[in-house]
Design an enzyme around this catalytic site. Structure first.
Site, PDB file in Angstrom:
ATOM      1  N   ASP A  16       0.860  -1.178   0.000  1.00  0.00           N
ATOM      2  CA  ASP A  16       0.000   0.000   0.000  1.00  0.00           C
ATOM      3  C   ASP A  16       0.901   1.234   0.000  1.00  0.00           C
ATOM      4  OD1 ASP A  16      -2.353   1.627   0.448  1.00  0.00           O
ATOM      5  OD2 ASP A  16      -1.664   1.792   2.528  1.00  0.00           O
ATOM      6  N   ASP A  18      -0.133   5.002   0.893  1.00  0.00           N
ATOM      7  CA  ASP A  18      -0.331   5.996   1.961  1.00  0.00           C
ATOM      8  C   ASP A  18      -0.467   5.323   3.321  1.00  0.00           C
ATOM      9  OD1 ASP A  18      -0.397   7.749  -0.179  1.00  0.00           O
ATOM     10  OD2 ASP A  18      -2.585   7.799  -0.253  1.00  0.00           O
ATOM     11  N   HIS A  99     -11.226   4.617  -8.551  1.00  0.00           N
ATOM     12  CA  HIS A  99     -12.677   4.562  -8.311  1.00  0.00           C
ATOM     13  C   HIS A  99     -13.020   4.715  -6.836  1.00  0.00           C
ATOM     14  CE1 HIS A  99     -11.733   1.952 -11.904  1.00  0.00           C
ATOM     15  NE2 HIS A  99     -12.472   2.916 -12.421  1.00  0.00           N
ATOM     16  N   CYS A 107     -11.167  -3.168  -9.317  1.00  0.00           N
ATOM     17  CA  CYS A 107      -9.788  -2.958  -8.870  1.00  0.00           C
ATOM     18  C   CYS A 107      -9.648  -2.300  -7.501  1.00  0.00           C
ATOM     19  CB  CYS A 107      -9.015  -2.166  -9.919  1.00  0.00           C
ATOM     20  SG  CYS A 107      -9.814  -0.684 -10.555  1.00  0.00           S
ATOM     21  N   ARG A 108     -10.733  -1.856  -6.892  1.00  0.00           N
ATOM     22  CA  ARG A 108     -10.584  -1.199  -5.598  1.00  0.00           C
ATOM     23  C   ARG A 108     -10.336  -2.254  -4.515  1.00  0.00           C
ATOM     24  NH1 ARG A 108     -11.289   3.367  -2.562  1.00  0.00           N
ATOM     25  NH2 ARG A 108     -12.737   3.338  -0.808  1.00  0.00           N
TER      26      ARG A 108
HETATM   27 MG    MG Z   1      -3.037   3.186   3.370  1.00  0.00          MG
HETATM   28 ZN    ZN Z   2     -11.135   0.552  -9.339  1.00  0.00          ZN
END
Ligand code: MG
Ligand code: ZN
Length: 195
Positions: A16, A18, A99, A107-108
């Site tokens: 990931d 952030d 998105h 894809c989220r």
């Molecule tokens: Mg994060």
């Molecule tokens: Zn997505």
């Protein structure tokens, strides 16, 4: 002669962005605000030395919400890569989902579209791969791709850890203080599997 060489698939660590590699700035849209954690470059180097592909996978619903553009995001990502490069660390690729939950995309995170992109581009065995992040979505992403999901306690991690107890049946494979500890775990864990 006549023997086919079998191409061995590689394994990857999906990171990931952030709250995991850089400080979480809440809908970060300015390259100037990109700040690496002190341990990020070294941790990435350690993973690379251990033979992993390293791919950043990031949910960026700020785009869908109109808070910043895809162009802004690309500038932020470029800044991240150049900060890492200055410390001798290299990422294989960055994939993002622009998105929000309302877009019903593939894809989220915790959906695994971004992992499938990685598997396609780098011939990755997702079952031997790992995902590291500071949110429930991140470790579920690792679980959903058939690999291992690790929660780190930087960024939103502590708050998310509290939420797991209430809402989630699936737990992280392990909880680590930071990416640094997560990487140490991954390297030890992966030694148990031939790659
Ligand atoms: Mg994060
Ligand atoms: Zn997505």
């Amino acid at each position: 002669m006549g023997t086919k060489s079998v191409k061995v698939k590689t394994s990857a660590v999906f990171l990931d962005r952030d709250g995991t590699v850089i400080f979480d700035r809440n809908y970060l849209s300015s390259p100037k605000k990109v700040k690496l954690y002190s341990f990020s470059a070294q941790s990435i180097n350690k993973l690379r030395a251990a033979g992993f592909k390293i791919i950043i996978v990031t949910n960026q619903s700020g785009i869908s919400r109109g808070m910043f553009t895809e162009g802004d995001l690309i500038k932020v990502n470029r800044r991240l890569l150049s900060l890492l490069k200055a410390k001798g660390a290299k990422i294989d690729s960055v994939y993002y989902c622009p998105h929000s939950d309302f877009d019903d995309c593939y894809c989220r995170k915790p959906k695994i579209g971004l992992a499938l992109n990685g598997a396609r581009d780098f011939d990755i065995d997702l079952k031997k791969s790992y995902a590291v992040g500071d949110s429930i979505r991140d470790y579920l992403f690792g679980f959903n791709m058939g690999g291992k999901g690790i929660l780190v306690l930087t960024g939103h991690g502590k708050k998310e850890q509290d939420a797991i107890i209430v809402s989630e049946k699936i737990k992280p494979f392990i909880v680590c203080k930071t990416l640094k500890q997560a990487v140490n775990f991954i390297i030890k864990d992966a030694k148990r599997y031939p790659r």
